[in-house]
Write a protein that holds these residues in place. Structure first.
Motif, PDB file in Angstrom:
ATOM      1  N   GLY A  33       0.833  -1.191   0.000  1.00  0.00           N
ATOM      2  CA  GLY A  33       0.000   0.000   0.000  1.00  0.00           C
ATOM      3  C   GLY A  33       0.866   1.240   0.000  1.00  0.00           C
ATOM      4  O   GLY A  33       2.107   1.164   0.050  1.00  0.00           O
ATOM      5  N   ILE A  34       0.239   2.414  -0.059  1.00  0.00           N
ATOM      6  CA  ILE A  34       0.986   3.666   0.045  1.00  0.00           C
ATOM      7  C   ILE A  34       1.698   3.685   1.390  1.00  0.00           C
ATOM      8  O   ILE A  34       1.114   3.383   2.428  1.00  0.00           O
ATOM      9  CB  ILE A  34       0.048   4.875  -0.085  1.00  0.00           C
ATOM     10  N   GLY A  35       2.982   4.052   1.371  1.00  0.00           N
ATOM     11  CA  GLY A  35       3.784   4.061   2.585  1.00  0.00           C
ATOM     12  C   GLY A  35       4.662   2.834   2.749  1.00  0.00           C
ATOM     13  O   GLY A  35       5.475   2.776   3.673  1.00  0.00           O
ATOM     14  N   ALA A  36       4.540   1.851   1.852  1.00  0.00           N
ATOM     15  CA  ALA A  36       5.376   0.651   1.931  1.00  0.00           C
ATOM     16  C   ALA A  36       6.845   1.019   1.745  1.00  0.00           C
ATOM     17  O   ALA A  36       7.196   1.891   0.956  1.00  0.00           O
ATOM     18  CB  ALA A  36       4.951  -0.370   0.887  1.00  0.00           C
ATOM     19  N   THR A  37       7.725   0.356   2.462  1.00  0.00           N
ATOM     20  CA  THR A  37       9.156   0.624   2.393  1.00  0.00           C
ATOM     21  C   THR A  37       9.823  -0.226   1.316  1.00  0.00           C
ATOM     22  O   THR A  37       9.224  -1.152   0.761  1.00  0.00           O
ATOM     23  CB  THR A  37       9.818   0.310   3.737  1.00  0.00           C
ATOM     24  N   LEU A  38      11.091   0.084   1.037  1.00  0.00           N
ATOM     25  CA  LEU A  38      11.853  -0.731   0.090  1.00  0.00           C
ATOM     26  C   LEU A  38      11.879  -2.195   0.533  1.00  0.00           C
ATOM     27  O   LEU A  38      11.667  -3.103  -0.269  1.00  0.00           O
ATOM     28  CB  LEU A  38      13.296  -0.216  -0.010  1.00  0.00           C
TER      29      LEU A  38
ATOM     30  N   PRO B  86      13.226   5.648   1.282  1.00  0.00           N
ATOM     31  CA  PRO B  86      12.020   6.053   0.539  1.00  0.00           C
ATOM     32  C   PRO B  86      10.855   5.106   0.813  1.00  0.00           C
ATOM     33  O   PRO B  86      11.047   3.944   1.188  1.00  0.00           O
ATOM     34  CB  PRO B  86      12.469   5.949  -0.918  1.00  0.00           C
ATOM     35  N   VAL B  87       9.650   5.632   0.622  1.00  0.00           N
ATOM     36  CA  VAL B  87       8.428   4.834   0.755  1.00  0.00           C
ATOM     37  C   VAL B  87       7.567   5.037  -0.490  1.00  0.00           C
ATOM     38  O   VAL B  87       7.729   6.023  -1.226  1.00  0.00           O
ATOM     39  CB  VAL B  87       7.626   5.219   2.013  1.00  0.00           C
ATOM     40  N   VAL B  88       6.664   4.120  -0.737  1.00  0.00           N
ATOM     41  CA  VAL B  88       5.771   4.214  -1.896  1.00  0.00           C
ATOM     42  C   VAL B  88       4.820   5.394  -1.707  1.00  0.00           C
ATOM     43  O   VAL B  88       4.131   5.499  -0.686  1.00  0.00           O
ATOM     44  CB  VAL B  88       4.964   2.912  -2.066  1.00  0.00           C
ATOM     45  N   TYR B  89       4.796   6.311  -2.681  1.00  0.00           N
ATOM     46  CA  TYR B  89       3.866   7.431  -2.627  1.00  0.00           C
ATOM     47  C   TYR B  89       2.801   7.353  -3.733  1.00  0.00           C
ATOM     48  O   TYR B  89       1.816   8.114  -3.711  1.00  0.00           O
ATOM     49  CB  TYR B  89       4.600   8.767  -2.729  1.00  0.00           C
ATOM     50  N   GLN B  90       2.972   6.430  -4.676  1.00  0.00           N
ATOM     51  CA  GLN B  90       1.988   6.276  -5.744  1.00  0.00           C
ATOM     52  C   GLN B  90       1.979   4.830  -6.219  1.00  0.00           C
ATOM     53  O   GLN B  90       3.042   4.211  -6.369  1.00  0.00           O
ATOM     54  CB  GLN B  90       2.311   7.194  -6.923  1.00  0.00           C
ATOM     55  N   MET B  91       0.771   4.301  -6.436  1.00  0.00           N
ATOM     56  CA  MET B  91       0.595   2.968  -7.034  1.00  0.00           C
ATOM     57  C   MET B  91      -0.213   3.140  -8.312  1.00  0.00           C
ATOM     58  O   MET B  91      -1.210   3.875  -8.323  1.00  0.00           O
ATOM     59  CB  MET B  91      -0.139   2.023  -6.080  1.00  0.00           C
ATOM     60  N   VAL B  92       0.210   2.439  -9.359  1.00  0.00           N
ATOM     61  CA  VAL B  92      -0.472   2.542 -10.652  1.00  0.00           C
ATOM     62  C   VAL B  92      -0.650   1.153 -11.246  1.00  0.00           C
ATOM     63  O   VAL B  92       0.285   0.354 -11.267  1.00  0.00           O
ATOM     64  CB  VAL B  92       0.340   3.405 -11.656  1.00  0.00           C
TER      65      VAL B  92
ATOM     66  N   ARG C 151      19.608  -0.046  -7.745  1.00  0.00           N
ATOM     67  CA  ARG C 151      19.000  -1.233  -7.156  1.00  0.00           C
ATOM     68  C   ARG C 151      18.418  -0.869  -5.791  1.00  0.00           C
ATOM     69  O   ARG C 151      18.931  -0.003  -5.092  1.00  0.00           O
ATOM     70  CB  ARG C 151      20.027  -2.353  -7.025  1.00  0.00           C
ATOM     71  N   SER C 152      17.358  -1.557  -5.441  1.00  0.00           N
ATOM     72  CA  SER C 152      16.712  -1.264  -4.159  1.00  0.00           C
ATOM     73  C   SER C 152      17.597  -1.623  -2.974  1.00  0.00           C
ATOM     74  O   SER C 152      17.418  -1.090  -1.877  1.00  0.00           O
ATOM     75  CB  SER C 152      15.385  -2.023  -4.055  1.00  0.00           C
TER      76      SER C 152
END
Length: 206
Positions: free
Chosen positions: A112-117, A194-200, A183-184
């Motif tokens: 979800g939004i906010g997921a970490t590497l 960084p964290v996920v700020y957008q999912m598409v 690479r992550s």
């Protein structure tokens, strides 16, 4: 009198759209199937989420552009989804399905939004490649490197792929900026946290 009152409450409840008053736990997975499948259209979204929760309007896009999109839950940022159509006139065949804000939307793998590497790596089963930060497509996952989130394992033959975009929290100055690949599991990338700020869910590519 009591019986009539109870019947009235039952009938009133039956008139409420299933998702208009329901909690976040009723939302389907954020996936290339179900309401966001390749053959969906705005009418199907209205049936799924209720007329009051589906609007068609102009929304901001990348590089300062404005585009037309169907918006789910326009008054609730936590549940808001934007669907940009390949066939805008008939509002069918999604091109991109986008989520920006923290909330209940999750992929079938739990992202979800906010997921970490680290969380996305675990869901993918291995590290992946993403772009540097500080530009319009910064922090975008470029390649899941054949992991569980790779397009051929998600698309089900319909050309859909999951795109994730990361951003460091707050102000950031580091060595992972610009239109470059990282690479992550790169030490500098991990240090940026960084964290996920957008999912598409993308059917059209970029």
């Amino acid at each position: 009198m009591l019986r009539r009152l109870m019947m009235g409450l039952v009938l009133a409840g039956a008139m409420v759209s299933p998702l208009s008053a329901a909690g976040p736990e009723t939302l389907p997975p954020f996936a290339c199937t179900g309401p966001f499948a390749a053959d969906t259209d705005e009418a199907a979204l209205i049936r799924q989420f209720g007329r009051a929760n589906v609007v068609f309007r102009t929304v901001p896009a990348a590089e300062g552009e404005m585009v037309k999109a169907t918006v789910l839950f326009p008054q609730d940022r936590s549940r808001r989804v934007e669907i940009i159509w390949l066939d805008e006139k008939k509002r069918r065949r999604p091109g991109d399905v986008l989520v920006y804000d923290p909330g209940p939307w999750r992929t079938p793998e739990g992202i979800g939004i906010g997921a970490t590497l680290a969380e996305v790596e675990r869901a993918n089963g291995k590290p992946f490649t993403l772009s540097g930060f500080g530009w319009d497509y910064g922090g975008s996952v470029l390649d899941f490197e054949g992991g569980r989130l790779a397009p051929n394992k998600l698309a089900n033959g319909n050309g859909c792929r999951l795109l994730l975009r990361f951003s460091p929290p707050g102000a950031y100055e580091g060595d992972v900026d610009g239109d470059r690949e990282f690479r992550s599991d790169d030490a500098a990338m991990r240090a940026a946290k960084p964290v996920v700020y957008q999912m598409v869910l993308s059917y059209g590519g970029e």
